[in-house]
Design a protein around this motif. Sequence first.
Motif, PDB file in Angstrom:
ATOM      1  N   ARG A  53      -1.087   7.778  -1.379  1.00 15.17           N
ATOM      2  CA  ARG A  53      -1.145   9.016  -0.602  1.00 15.17           C
ATOM      3  C   ARG A  53      -1.442   8.700   0.855  1.00 15.17           C
ATOM      4  O   ARG A  53      -1.981   7.645   1.182  1.00 15.17           O
ATOM      5  CB  ARG A  53      -2.203   9.955  -1.165  1.00 15.17           C
TER       6      ARG A  53
ATOM      7  N   GLU B  84      -9.271  15.326   7.346  1.00 13.39           N
ATOM      8  CA  GLU B  84     -10.577  15.183   6.715  1.00 13.39           C
ATOM      9  C   GLU B  84     -11.522  16.149   7.419  1.00 13.39           C
ATOM     10  O   GLU B  84     -11.884  15.927   8.568  1.00 13.39           O
ATOM     11  CB  GLU B  84     -11.105  13.754   6.857  1.00 13.39           C
TER      12      GLU B  84
ATOM     13  N   TYR C 252      -3.747  15.656   1.891  1.00 17.97           N
ATOM     14  CA  TYR C 252      -2.943  14.450   1.706  1.00 17.97           C
ATOM     15  C   TYR C 252      -1.501  14.841   1.382  1.00 17.97           C
ATOM     16  O   TYR C 252      -1.250  15.931   0.889  1.00 17.97           O
ATOM     17  CB  TYR C 252      -3.429  13.635   0.495  1.00 17.97           C
TER      18      TYR C 252
ATOM     19  N   HIS D 145     -10.008  17.716   2.189  1.00 17.78           N
ATOM     20  CA  HIS D 145      -9.085  16.656   2.554  1.00 17.78           C
ATOM     21  C   HIS D 145      -7.681  17.180   2.295  1.00 17.78           C
ATOM     22  O   HIS D 145      -7.463  17.915   1.328  1.00 17.78           O
ATOM     23  CB  HIS D 145      -9.302  15.399   1.711  1.00 17.78           C
TER      24      HIS D 145
ATOM     25  N   THR E 195      -3.393  10.409   4.179  1.00 25.93           N
ATOM     26  CA  THR E 195      -4.351  11.424   4.618  1.00 25.93           C
ATOM     27  C   THR E 195      -3.881  12.027   5.939  1.00 25.93           C
ATOM     28  O   THR E 195      -3.566  11.293   6.870  1.00 25.93           O
ATOM     29  CB  THR E 195      -5.747  10.790   4.834  1.00 25.93           C
TER      30      THR E 195
END
Length: 181
Positions: free
Chosen positions: A67, A72, A58, A56, A69
């Motif tokens: 946070r 992913e 962030y 991930h 994203t």
Amino acid sequence: MQRNLITGDTWPADEIDDNPERYIQFGIKPNVGNVLKINNISLFLCGAGGNGMCAHVYYSTNNFATRTTIFEGKKMTANNPQFIQSQPVLSISEGQELLLRIYPWYNGTASGKTLCISDITISGIAVDATTSAINSVGNTSATTTTVFNLGGQSVISPQKGMNIVRLQNADGTVTTKKIIY
């Protein structure tokens, strides 16, 4: 391309998500008297040694109290760097910091597996904090990203060997980089 190994060289079994204690962090903050107007965060990311690397990505402006994203990746294809890009409009004032964190894990017990990171870019402009006339990043965000092989052919993603990455911005400016994978 930076290869990142886990301490002890063995990824733990049964991890299904990122481990809050294991991350790679990059940060940027303005010089005294300046404000950073950030309009682009990008990087290339992949696993090496097998197709089970996960990650991930962030960013945060408050030391990860909250946070955002921007990626992913589950069971990323080995040795196939993915271009990751976010085009936020952020103002980072004196005393603040923009942090970028990458949380890797592997989808089972494994050794010899690495997370590969390349060409991290955090861009925008720095302005004098006392200048009120400049209050936006402007229209300089990248609108088109194209990857070419050495033969000049456009490819979907970077290929093994030399690649040319071309970013064309909304204001008409063009940036190119040579990248080796």
